[in-house]
Design a protein around this motif. Structure first.
Motif, PDB file in Angstrom:
ATOM      1  N   ASP A   1     115.281 -64.982   6.202  1.00 34.55           N
ATOM      2  CA  ASP A   1     115.530 -63.659   5.639  1.00 34.55           C
ATOM      3  C   ASP A   1     115.415 -63.747   4.122  1.00 34.55           C
ATOM      4  O   ASP A   1     116.338 -64.187   3.434  1.00 34.55           O
TER       5      ASP A   1
ATOM      6  N   LEU B   1     110.919 -57.293   8.627  1.00 36.07           N
ATOM      7  CA  LEU B   1     110.836 -58.192   7.467  1.00 36.07           C
ATOM      8  C   LEU B   1     109.415 -58.742   7.432  1.00 36.07           C
ATOM      9  O   LEU B   1     109.008 -59.491   8.335  1.00 36.07           O
TER      10      LEU B   1
ATOM     11  N   GLU C   1     114.436 -63.591  11.364  1.00 32.59           N
ATOM     12  CA  GLU C   1     115.882 -63.530  11.194  1.00 32.59           C
ATOM     13  C   GLU C   1     116.406 -64.806  10.550  1.00 32.59           C
ATOM     14  O   GLU C   1     117.356 -64.782   9.763  1.00 32.59           O
TER      15      GLU C   1
ATOM     16  N   PRO D   1     112.377 -54.289   3.479  1.00 31.64           N
ATOM     17  CA  PRO D   1     112.454 -54.196   4.950  1.00 31.64           C
ATOM     18  C   PRO D   1     111.968 -52.839   5.446  1.00 31.64           C
ATOM     19  O   PRO D   1     112.359 -51.777   4.933  1.00 31.64           O
TER      20      PRO D   1
END
Length: 736
Positions: free
Chosen positions: A149, A126, A146, A117
């Motif tokens: 992930d 990301l 999100e 990250p």
């Protein structure tokens, strides 16, 4: 005594004779059925034991295939790792590299690179470049978010945090529309050697299960792949299984209370179950070695495993019923005294029905399919004069040898057909374990002479053709000489000998010839030479030779075409005259196999078991040069070692020295080990089975026996040629 009393006594006497004859027939049927049932149960047990060995070998092969698929993709990931590391500073160029991974490898569903990250300050926090195959489309995008992930995925922690590369258990991948995939990822490092992310691929679980189900021993057989904890990796196609079948098998494997057995080696578990539609079934399963430790499962059903045995038993029962029904019919005719005309009609209908059954049985005994291989083409044809005939022919391939025969039983009709059935059955049974045509002929002659009070005899020709060399060994018993067709047409030199069934102590003679590439053998019965025209002229041998010469000049040498031409010409010659004898033809077209060798190596050693390590080094070297899998090299080493030790133990007298030559020849499709020696003639393929109850430490070198060699190799071929024992072990190493 009154006249009425005399009639009653006569009727009682007649009835007693009828009952006695009926009782005798019934007793004979019961005794023969008892013998048949005993033989059936014994054969059933042999097939059951063979099934365990074959299934364990099949599971091993399937595991090796899955492991090979995974290994090849692991190697591909490591090959692409370096180019990706070179482009870490140019993230946009990484898309082109992982696109090549997907487009050049049909097994790969998607390829990706996940960075730590925030690694690129000017890009998403990301950042995961990904290329995915969806049908015929290639989708290129950055998929991290999100909701997606990747830092929470197991493969990321293994590769980035632990520097560990391994396959994950299959899981549904939202990028591949929920399809099950398994992931393999490796750590990605920068120029300073610091881990900056992970590079990996997603492999379709369906592709893995398709690898398992590429070949089946039986039509309803199917294979499954489960995770170590028993979860189904993928559903096989519905051609071989239904969803309920798969669910039942998975449930039984995961049910600790379900009864199961272990194989002789202890590596395979066996669960027996009953299916309402398919009957009794078997689930064999074993764990793959190494990681991932998945379970390979094979499911088969009783009806298919023992189907041919049950069919053979039904045929034998039909033959027995036909024979005893005919005997009962004859007894009945001798005892009938009323309604002669009416009963004659009924008996004729019964006889016609029985002949139709016998005709169907006789047709089923003949080879059902032609042989069409690159090295040999075989086809046969039979035209009977009556409902059932006395001619026979047969052919099959075992251990790279073509076994064939053609014969003519004296007489016609049912008696000839029964003799034909006996001769045909014993040719098959003897040829399954004997390759010397004289020995096969000798056994058939001894059996045909037993109780032959009617003096029926059979002219018979038996041949054994070694397909790799073209060496033909044959034995003739009073049959017409076959045509040998190469650049011209000539008769194959044959010793006449006596037909079988006359003298049980007659000694038959073996002959041999070497067939050139493109040679055709044309065999026939006297129904062709003695085909008669309306003016009683015979078709004759010279017309057969002339017609074969015409076919040779016109290039019509395909077996089916040659026989069709001969049959049409004989019918034209007969010009409508009734056929008086059975007509049978058998044609063999041989092509000497010639393939370009990619390896031709040789090792010479002596008959000393201390030389076995040198033999193993030789096999290992051959495997390395051909880039074979280590597991396959181990199998080849074990098979060659067993064969060589057999030669050391049996080819030369105890205490004497002798040379042993091992040749390794390979094309892109097969690998052959040719083991030759000048010791006494010894056929190791006739050896007994090994004692597999011993542990590996207690079992002596070479003690696994021919059963092990057959399970490891695709074919075994033995020849004694030119004063040498020549044993050839062949393994297919490529896909045709």
């Amino acid at each position: 005594m009154t006249f009425k009393g005399i009639l009653n006594r006569l009727n009682v006497g007649k009835n007693w004779k009828k009952l006695s004859a009926l009782g005798f027939v019934l007793l004979a049927i019961v005794l023969i059925e008892a013998i048949s049932l005993t033989q059936y149960r014994y054969t059933h047990k042999l097939i059951e034991n063979e099934l365990d060995y074959r299934t364990e070998s099949e599971l091993t092969i399937k595991s090796v295939r899955v492991r090979g698929l995974l290994k090849s993709n692991e190697k591909m990931v490591h090959n692409y790792l370096w180019p990706i590391q070179l482009q870490i500073k140019h993230p946009d160029k990484i898309y082109d590299i992982i696109k090549r991974v997907v487009t050049t490898n049909p097994d790969v569903v998607s390829s990706f690179v996940t960075f730590k990250p925030g690694y690129y300050p000017d890009r998403e926090y990301l950042f995961e470049p990904c290329v995915t195959r969806l049908g015929d489309s290639i989708i290129i995008r950055q998929v991290a978010s999100e909701k997606h992930d990747y830092t929470q995925r197991e493969f990321y922690h293994n590769a980035v945090d632990n520097d560990l590369s391994c396959w994950s258990d299959p899981y549904p991948d939202e990028e591949a529309r929920g399809a099950l995939v398994t992931t393999y990822a490796v750590s990605l490092k920068d120029d300073a050697g610091q881990t900056v992310g992970a590079f990996g691929i997603d492999l379709s679980a369906q592709g893995i299960i398709d690898t398992l189900n590429t070949k089946h021993n039986y039509p309803s057989t199917f294979f499954l792949l489960l995770t170590e904890d028993g979860r189904l990796i993928s559903q096989p196609d519905t051609t071989h299984s239904q969803h309920d079948d798969v669910a039942r098998v998975v449930s039984m494997i995961n049910d600790s209370t379900c009864e199961r057995e272990s194989s002789a080696s202890g590596l395979t578990k066996i669960i027996t179950f009953n299916d309402d539609k398919k009957g009794k079934g078997y689930a064999y399963y074993a764990f793959m070695k190494g990681r991932p430790r998945w379970q390979v499962v094979m499911v088969c059903y009783d009806d298919e495993v023992y189907g041919k045995l049950n069919k053979m038993r039904r045929i034998m029962l039909l033959l027995l019923l036909a024979g005893f029904s005919l005997l009962g019919f004859i007894l009945y005719r001798f005892n009938r005294n009323v309604s002669r005309l009416h009963e004659s009609k009924l008996n004729k209908e019964r006889a016609d029905s029985e002949l139709r059954v016998a005709q169907n049985i006789q047709a089923e005994m003949l080879p059902s399919e032609d042989i069409n291989r690159p090295d040999v083409e075989v086809s046969g044809k039979q035209v009977t004069a009556l409902e059932v005939g006395g001619d026979l022919y047969d052919y099959f391939i075992r251990d790279e040898k073509l076994y064939f025969c053609i014969g003519d039983v004296s007489g016609k009709g049912v008696p000839s057909s029964l003799v034909m059935a006996v001769v045909h059955s014993f040719f098959r049974s003897q040829s399954m374990h004997e390759s010397n045509p004289v020995h096969i002929m000798q056994v058939i002659n001894e059996i045909a002479c037993e109780g032959n009070e009617t003096n029926m005899f059979v002219t018979l020709f038996i041949g054994v053709l070694d397909l790799p060399t073209g060496r033909l060994r044959y034995c003739n018993a009073g049959h017409d000489a076959p045509l040998l067709i190469t650049g011209g047409v000539e008769l194959l030199p044959v010793n006449a000998n006596l037909p079988v069934g006359l003298f049980d102590d007659f000694k038959y003679v073996q002959q041999q010839a070497s067939l050139e590439d493109g040679t055709t053998l044309f065999l026939y019965t006297d129904g062709l030479t003695e085909m008669a025209a309306p003016d009683r002229r015979l078709f004759g041998l010279q017309r057969i030779i002339d017609k074969a010469q015409d076919c040779l000049e016109q290039g019509k040498m395909a077996p089916a075409a040659l026989m069709s031409t001969m049959l049409e010409e004989s019918k034209r010659f007969a010009n409508g005259a009734q056929q008086s004898d059975d007509l049978t033809m058998l044609t063999i077209n041989y092509h000497r196999p010639e393939e370009e060798l990619v390896l031709d190596e040789q090792l010479k050693t002596v008959n000393d078991v201390h030389q076995v390590p040198e033999v193993n080094k030789f096999v290992t070297s051959v495997g390395q040069r051909l880039n074979l899998e280590p597991s396959l090299v181990s199998q080849l080493m074990l098979a060659v070692e067993e064969a060589v030790v057999n030669v050391m133990n049996y080819a030369y007298p105890l205490g004497s020295k002798g040379d042993i030559t091992i040749e390794a020849k390979a094309t892109g499709q097969w690998l052959k080990f040719i083991i030759s020696d000048e010791g006494k003639a010894f056929d190791p393929t006739q050896g007994g089975n090994a004692d597999t109850s011993l542990s590996a430490e207690d079992r002596p070198i070479g003690g696994l026996g021919i059963l092990l060699v057959r399970s490891l190799m695709d074919s075994i071929n033995y020849e004694y040629n030119g004063g040498k024992n020549v044993l050839t072990l062949m393994k297919v190493i490529g896909n045709k």
